[in-house]
Enzyme design. Structure first.
Site, PDB file in Angstrom:
ATOM      1  N   GLU A 114      38.151  38.246  29.820  1.00 36.56           N
ATOM      2  CA  GLU A 114      38.823  37.335  28.754  1.00 36.56           C
ATOM      3  C   GLU A 114      39.746  36.460  29.629  1.00 36.56           C
ATOM      4  O   GLU A 114      40.014  35.252  28.825  1.00 36.56           O
ATOM      5  CB  GLU A 114      39.503  38.264  27.727  1.00 36.56           C
ATOM      6  CG  GLU A 114      38.501  39.090  26.856  1.00 36.56           C
ATOM      7  CD  GLU A 114      39.156  40.035  26.017  1.00 36.56           C
ATOM      8  OE1 GLU A 114      39.037  40.237  24.821  1.00 36.56           O
ATOM      9  OE2 GLU A 114      40.048  40.737  26.244  1.00 36.56           O
ATOM     10  N   GLU A 134      34.569  46.672  26.259  1.00 37.01           N
ATOM     11  CA  GLU A 134      35.349  47.435  25.179  1.00 37.01           C
ATOM     12  C   GLU A 134      34.902  48.263  24.108  1.00 37.01           C
ATOM     13  O   GLU A 134      35.153  49.234  23.915  1.00 37.01           O
ATOM     14  CB  GLU A 134      36.333  46.068  24.525  1.00 37.01           C
ATOM     15  CG  GLU A 134      37.535  45.761  25.321  1.00 37.01           C
ATOM     16  CD  GLU A 134      37.021  44.778  26.291  1.00 37.01           C
ATOM     17  OE1 GLU A 134      38.040  43.715  26.586  1.00 37.01           O
ATOM     18  OE2 GLU A 134      35.835  44.302  26.416  1.00 37.01           O
TER      19      GLU A 134
END
Length: 264
Positions: A114, A134
Site C-alpha cells: 500500500e 490482509e
C-alpha cells in the site's frame, strides 16, 4: 514538525530526498514509524530545495512487510491513529504536491504494498514481489490497497490479488503496467535516482499542477474533467498559467538552452 527517528533515515541529494525505512528484519510499520515517515514526506512538501522523494527499504529482502503485527499483538489497534499522512505516512497524504518514487528493494507485503501504491511511480528490483495479504489475516487492505489496486490493474487481476493474497512478481507487475521499471537489485537506487533527476528537469509548478489535475479528475469523464480543470478549483494549474516559468520554458527552447526554473 517532528523529526524522523532511527527507523527512518533521510538523505538529500541535488533536490531528491531519499527516505529509507530501516526496521530490521522486515521493515514493518507501527504508529511511531508512520508518524516518522509522515515527518519525512512533510519535509519534502515544505522544503523548496527538494523536488522529488524516493522511498525505499533497508536491506535486500524487504521493502516493507506492512503493519507491525507484533505491535498489534501488544495492543496497537487495527484502527490506530497513524498520523496526518495515514498508514506509513503517505497513504492518505493527499496534499503532497511533489512526486514520490517507490524504489521497491524486496518484498512489499500488505501495508508495504500500500505504501508503494501511494507513490506516484514504482521502480522495482528484479527479485521484488508484491502482495496484499490482509484477507488471509482476517483484515481488509484499507490503507489504500482496496481502493488503488483496482485503478492500477485490470479488475479481475486486482480482485484475485485482493481476495487470495497471492504474490505478484516484479516482471508480472511490469507486464500489467503497475511498475515503471524492473532492474537488477544493485541498480535499484541509481535507477530511481535517475528517474527522480529527470523529473527535476521539469518545471516545479508544472509538476505540482499535473499532480493536482490527475488526482482531482481521475474518476471523471473527459468532458467533466475539462470543466474541472478550467474551473476555479485548480490553484496549482492556475499558478502555472500566470507563472514566469511558463514564459521561461518557450524562451529557453527558442534560445536552445536549458530553462532556469524559479518556481514563480
Amino acid at each position: 514538525m517532528p523529526e524522523p527517528g532511527p527507523a527512518v533515515r533521510l538523505s538529500a541529494d541535488d533536490g531528491v530526498l531519499v527516505v529509507t525505512l530501516d526496521r530490521p528484519k522486515a521493515n514493518v510499520v507501527d504508529v511511531a514509524t508512520s508518524r516518522a515517515l509522515y515527518a519525512a514526506f512533510e519535509r519534502l512538501r515544505t522544503d523548496p530545495g527538494l523536488r522529488v522523494g524516493v522511498v525505499t527499504g533497508a536491506g535486500e529482502r524487504f521493502f516493507s512487510a506492512g503493519w507491525d503485527l507484533k505491535a498489534a499483538a501488544a495492543g496497537e489497534a487495527v484502527d490506530a491513529d497513524h498520523g496526518p499522512g495515514g498508514f506509513a505516512g503517505l497513504t492518505e497524504f493527499f496534499a503532497l504536491d511533489k512526486p514520490v518514487i517507490a524504489a521497491v528493494n524486496g518484498l512489499a507485503l500488505g501495508g508495504g504494498f500500500e505504501l508503494a501504491l501511494a507513490a506516484d511511480l514504482i521502480v522495482a528490483a528484479e527479485h521484488a514481489e508484491f502482495a496484499l495479504t490482509e484477507a488471509t489475516l482476517g483484515l481488509v487492505p484499507d490503507s489504500g490497497g482496496v481502493l488503488r489496486l483496482p485503478r492500477r490493474l485490470p479488475p479481475a487481476i486486482a480482485t484475485e490479488l485482493l481476495l487470495t493474497g497471492r504474490r505478484m512478481t516484479a516482471p508480472e507487475a511490469a507486464r500489467w503496467g503497475l511498475v515503471n521499471q524492473v532492474v537488477p537489485g544493485e541498480r535499484l537506487l541509481p535507477a530511481a535516482m535517475a528517474l527522480a533527476r529527470r523529473i527535476c528537469r521539469s518545471a516545479p509548478l508544472a509538476v505540482a499542477a499535473i499532480k493536482e489535475i490527475t488526482r482531482r479528475t481521475q474518476s471523471q469523464g473527459i468532458e467533466e474533467a475539462f470543466a474541472a480543470m478550467r474551473g476555479p478549483g485548480m490553484p496549482a494549474y492556475q499558478a502555472v498559467l500566470a507563472s514566469q516559468d511558463a514564459e521561461e520554458g518557450p524562451r529557453a527552447f527558442a534560445e536552445k538552452r536549458r530553462p532556469v526554473w524559479t518556481g514563480r
